[in-house]
Design a protein around this motif. Structure first.
Motif, PDB file in Angstrom:
ATOM      1  N   GLY A  91      -6.535  51.822  -7.000  1.00 29.06           N
ATOM      2  CA  GLY A  91      -5.149  52.182  -6.973  1.00 29.06           C
ATOM      3  C   GLY A  91      -5.023  53.348  -8.245  1.00 29.06           C
ATOM      4  O   GLY A  91      -3.970  53.546  -8.626  1.00 29.06           O
ATOM      5  N   ALA A  92      -6.066  53.367  -8.750  1.00 32.36           N
ATOM      6  CA  ALA A  92      -5.894  54.403  -9.969  1.00 32.36           C
ATOM      7  C   ALA A  92      -6.225  55.958  -9.426  1.00 32.36           C
ATOM      8  O   ALA A  92      -6.486  56.303  -8.382  1.00 32.36           O
ATOM      9  CB  ALA A  92      -7.168  54.154 -10.759  1.00 32.36           C
ATOM     10  N   SER A  93      -5.281  56.743 -10.145  1.00 33.87           N
ATOM     11  CA  SER A  93      -5.400  57.996  -9.643  1.00 33.87           C
ATOM     12  C   SER A  93      -6.505  58.663 -10.043  1.00 33.87           C
ATOM     13  O   SER A  93      -7.152  58.304 -10.686  1.00 33.87           O
ATOM     14  CB  SER A  93      -4.021  58.972 -10.471  1.00 33.87           C
ATOM     15  OG  SER A  93      -4.211  58.762 -11.688  1.00 33.87           O
ATOM     16  N   ASN A  94      -6.485  60.259  -9.387  1.00 30.94           N
ATOM     17  CA  ASN A  94      -7.818  60.900  -9.724  1.00 30.94           C
ATOM     18  C   ASN A  94      -8.077  61.140 -10.906  1.00 30.94           C
ATOM     19  O   ASN A  94      -9.069  60.779 -11.579  1.00 30.94           O
ATOM     20  CB  ASN A  94      -7.788  62.085  -8.976  1.00 30.94           C
ATOM     21  CG  ASN A  94      -8.940  62.912  -9.032  1.00 30.94           C
ATOM     22  OD1 ASN A  94      -9.276  63.719  -9.800  1.00 30.94           O
ATOM     23  ND2 ASN A  94      -9.730  62.619  -7.985  1.00 30.94           N
ATOM     24  N   ILE A  95      -7.148  61.340 -11.906  1.00 28.31           N
ATOM     25  CA  ILE A  95      -7.229  61.553 -13.463  1.00 28.31           C
ATOM     26  C   ILE A  95      -7.660  60.428 -14.140  1.00 28.31           C
ATOM     27  O   ILE A  95      -8.415  60.120 -14.853  1.00 28.31           O
ATOM     28  CB  ILE A  95      -6.102  62.272 -14.092  1.00 28.31           C
ATOM     29  CG1 ILE A  95      -5.822  63.747 -13.381  1.00 28.31           C
ATOM     30  CG2 ILE A  95      -6.295  62.403 -15.446  1.00 28.31           C
ATOM     31  CD1 ILE A  95      -4.754  64.384 -13.610  1.00 28.31           C
ATOM     32  N   GLU A  96      -6.917  59.284 -14.013  1.00 25.57           N
ATOM     33  CA  GLU A  96      -7.184  57.839 -14.565  1.00 25.57           C
ATOM     34  C   GLU A  96      -8.603  57.597 -14.302  1.00 25.57           C
ATOM     35  O   GLU A  96      -9.311  57.114 -15.073  1.00 25.57           O
ATOM     36  CB  GLU A  96      -6.265  56.840 -13.897  1.00 25.57           C
ATOM     37  CG  GLU A  96      -4.756  57.282 -14.514  1.00 25.57           C
ATOM     38  CD  GLU A  96      -3.870  56.100 -13.885  1.00 25.57           C
ATOM     39  OE1 GLU A  96      -2.592  55.821 -14.381  1.00 25.57           O
ATOM     40  OE2 GLU A  96      -4.300  55.543 -12.845  1.00 25.57           O
ATOM     41  N   ALA A  97      -8.930  57.544 -13.013  1.00 22.42           N
ATOM     42  CA  ALA A  97     -10.572  57.411 -12.566  1.00 22.42           C
ATOM     43  C   ALA A  97     -11.284  58.018 -13.320  1.00 22.42           C
ATOM     44  O   ALA A  97     -12.450  57.565 -13.822  1.00 22.42           O
ATOM     45  CB  ALA A  97     -10.713  57.484 -10.940  1.00 22.42           C
ATOM     46  N   VAL A  98     -11.233  59.267 -13.541  1.00 23.12           N
ATOM     47  CA  VAL A  98     -12.240  60.348 -14.138  1.00 23.12           C
ATOM     48  C   VAL A  98     -12.175  59.815 -15.835  1.00 23.12           C
ATOM     49  O   VAL A  98     -13.450  59.703 -16.151  1.00 23.12           O
ATOM     50  CB  VAL A  98     -11.904  62.066 -14.203  1.00 23.12           C
ATOM     51  CG1 VAL A  98     -12.628  62.722 -15.006  1.00 23.12           C
ATOM     52  CG2 VAL A  98     -12.046  62.163 -12.736  1.00 23.12           C
ATOM     53  N   GLY A  99     -10.916  59.746 -16.377  1.00 24.67           N
ATOM     54  CA  GLY A  99     -11.052  59.172 -17.591  1.00 24.67           C
ATOM     55  C   GLY A  99     -11.916  57.836 -18.033  1.00 24.67           C
ATOM     56  O   GLY A  99     -12.457  57.718 -18.862  1.00 24.67           O
ATOM     57  N   GLU A 100     -11.465  57.130 -17.003  1.00 21.77           N
ATOM     58  CA  GLU A 100     -12.015  55.474 -16.998  1.00 21.77           C
ATOM     59  C   GLU A 100     -13.560  55.610 -16.853  1.00 21.77           C
ATOM     60  O   GLU A 100     -14.419  54.976 -17.556  1.00 21.77           O
ATOM     61  CB  GLU A 100     -11.358  54.579 -16.286  1.00 21.77           C
ATOM     62  CG  GLU A 100     -10.003  54.137 -16.537  1.00 21.77           C
ATOM     63  CD  GLU A 100      -9.537  53.401 -15.631  1.00 21.77           C
ATOM     64  OE1 GLU A 100     -10.325  52.603 -14.785  1.00 21.77           O
ATOM     65  OE2 GLU A 100      -8.426  52.793 -15.643  1.00 21.77           O
ATOM     66  N   LEU A 101     -14.017  56.437 -15.996  1.00 24.46           N
ATOM     67  CA  LEU A 101     -15.384  56.555 -16.040  1.00 24.46           C
ATOM     68  C   LEU A 101     -16.425  57.343 -16.922  1.00 24.46           C
ATOM     69  O   LEU A 101     -17.349  56.956 -17.624  1.00 24.46           O
ATOM     70  CB  LEU A 101     -15.788  57.553 -14.621  1.00 24.46           C
ATOM     71  CG  LEU A 101     -15.696  56.605 -13.245  1.00 24.46           C
ATOM     72  CD1 LEU A 101     -15.788  57.392 -12.325  1.00 24.46           C
ATOM     73  CD2 LEU A 101     -16.488  55.432 -13.139  1.00 24.46           C
ATOM     74  N   LEU A 102     -15.548  58.471 -17.597  1.00 22.50           N
ATOM     75  CA  LEU A 102     -16.332  59.302 -18.623  1.00 22.50           C
ATOM     76  C   LEU A 102     -16.098  58.249 -19.819  1.00 22.50           C
ATOM     77  O   LEU A 102     -17.270  58.222 -20.802  1.00 22.50           O
ATOM     78  CB  LEU A 102     -15.486  60.314 -18.997  1.00 22.50           C
ATOM     79  CG  LEU A 102     -15.449  61.589 -17.940  1.00 22.50           C
ATOM     80  CD1 LEU A 102     -14.582  62.595 -18.431  1.00 22.50           C
ATOM     81  CD2 LEU A 102     -17.044  62.093 -18.077  1.00 22.50           C
ATOM     82  N   TYR A 103     -15.094  57.507 -20.239  1.00 19.78           N
ATOM     83  CA  TYR A 103     -15.121  56.814 -21.442  1.00 19.78           C
ATOM     84  C   TYR A 103     -15.675  55.360 -21.408  1.00 19.78           C
ATOM     85  O   TYR A 103     -15.416  54.430 -22.581  1.00 19.78           O
ATOM     86  CB  TYR A 103     -13.991  56.568 -22.019  1.00 19.78           C
ATOM     87  CG  TYR A 103     -13.425  57.986 -22.619  1.00 19.78           C
ATOM     88  CD1 TYR A 103     -13.700  58.603 -23.595  1.00 19.78           C
ATOM     89  CD2 TYR A 103     -12.578  58.923 -21.698  1.00 19.78           C
ATOM     90  CE1 TYR A 103     -13.494  59.836 -24.138  1.00 19.78           C
ATOM     91  CE2 TYR A 103     -12.186  60.202 -22.171  1.00 19.78           C
ATOM     92  CZ  TYR A 103     -12.550  60.500 -23.259  1.00 19.78           C
ATOM     93  OH  TYR A 103     -12.165  61.799 -23.859  1.00 19.78           O
ATOM     94  N   THR A 104     -16.353  55.202 -20.271  1.00 21.94           N
ATOM     95  CA  THR A 104     -16.954  53.610 -20.244  1.00 21.94           C
ATOM     96  C   THR A 104     -18.356  53.791 -19.652  1.00 21.94           C
ATOM     97  O   THR A 104     -19.101  53.564 -20.361  1.00 21.94           O
ATOM     98  CB  THR A 104     -15.805  52.705 -18.984  1.00 21.94           C
ATOM     99  OG1 THR A 104     -15.887  53.408 -17.825  1.00 21.94           O
ATOM    100  CG2 THR A 104     -14.609  52.370 -19.634  1.00 21.94           C
ATOM    101  N   ARG A 105     -18.425  54.019 -18.461  1.00 25.90           N
ATOM    102  CA  ARG A 105     -19.793  54.075 -17.770  1.00 25.90           C
ATOM    103  C   ARG A 105     -20.454  55.319 -18.248  1.00 25.90           C
ATOM    104  O   ARG A 105     -21.819  55.149 -18.417  1.00 25.90           O
ATOM    105  CB  ARG A 105     -19.772  54.179 -16.134  1.00 25.90           C
ATOM    106  CG  ARG A 105     -20.980  53.720 -15.686  1.00 25.90           C
ATOM    107  CD  ARG A 105     -20.840  54.163 -14.230  1.00 25.90           C
ATOM    108  NE  ARG A 105     -20.015  53.202 -13.443  1.00 25.90           N
ATOM    109  CZ  ARG A 105     -19.705  52.980 -12.348  1.00 25.90           C
ATOM    110  NH1 ARG A 105     -20.250  53.907 -11.429  1.00 25.90           N
ATOM    111  NH2 ARG A 105     -18.888  52.219 -11.656  1.00 25.90           N
TER     112      ARG A 105
END
Length: 204
Positions: free
Chosen positions: A130-144
């Motif tokens: 359910g995450a938007s495109n920008i939220e998914a990019v941000g979460e991947l960049l700052y976690t994985r």
């Protein structure tokens, strides 16, 4: 159906624009073809649901290319009279490109409303459902990918420091800046109010 047709339309224009970017002898025409290639690449990103990357292509790359265009115009000796003389000769090509670009906009909007192109299941997944495109990019960049992201930032920092060191070296005939004296300068030492009468100049 419309997504597939739009994909082939954008991809064909990207390939053609890239070829004309390399083959054009005029640097101004080459930059314009490159801008067209970036716009069509952004359309391809929209088709697969990567709106964030599409906006980056338009804002960063097209904006940077516009600055590059200004530098090319300022630094190269371009005969603008010759460019204006060839306006009518290239008018049919310009009208054809405008028609293709208008068709791309129509088909791109229709394909976007019809839904994203279904890609394979492999590769990166959104950080959460359910995450938007920008939220998914941000979460991947700052976690994985936080260490890779910081490593890229470190490389850019080293490149910036290297550029500053190379341009700040002492060269013969070039007077360096004195930062301390510039900071200590007072307004009354730099500005002088005068009231010259009519017909008289200002004494420097």
């Amino acid at each position: 159906m419309i997504q597939t047709f739009t994909f082939y339309l954008f991809a064909s224009v990207v390939i053609a624009s890239g070829a004309f970017t390399i083959l054009s002898r005029n640097p101004v025409h080459s930059v314009l073809w490159l801008i067209l290639a970036f716009f069509n690449a952004a359309g391809l990103m929209v088709l697969i649901g990567a709106e964030f990357i599409a906006m980056l292509l338009v804002i960063v790359y097209v904006g940077a290319v516009a600055v590059l265009f200004l530098f090319v115009v300022m630094m190269l000796d371009i005969d603008f009279a010759e460019l204006r003389a060839g306006f009518m000769k290239n008018l049919p090509l310009g009208i054809a490109l405008a028609a293709v670009f208008l068709a791309e906009l129509v088909f791109g909007i229709g394909a976007y409303q019809a839904g994203n192109i279904a890609l394979g299941k492999g590769g990166l997944h959104p950080a959460r459902e359910g995450a938007s495109n920008i939220e998914a990019v941000g979460e991947l960049l700052y976690t994985r990918y936080i260490f890779l992201f910081e490593g890229a930032g470190l490389v850019l920092l080293v490149a910036m420091v290297g550029a500053i060191v190379l341009t700040n070296r002492k060269r013969a005939g070039v007077k360096p800046q004195n930062i301390a004296s510039q900071v200590r300068r007072r307004p009354q030492d730099a500005v002088r109010n005068t009231q010259p009468t009519v017909g008289e100049g200002v004494e420097l």
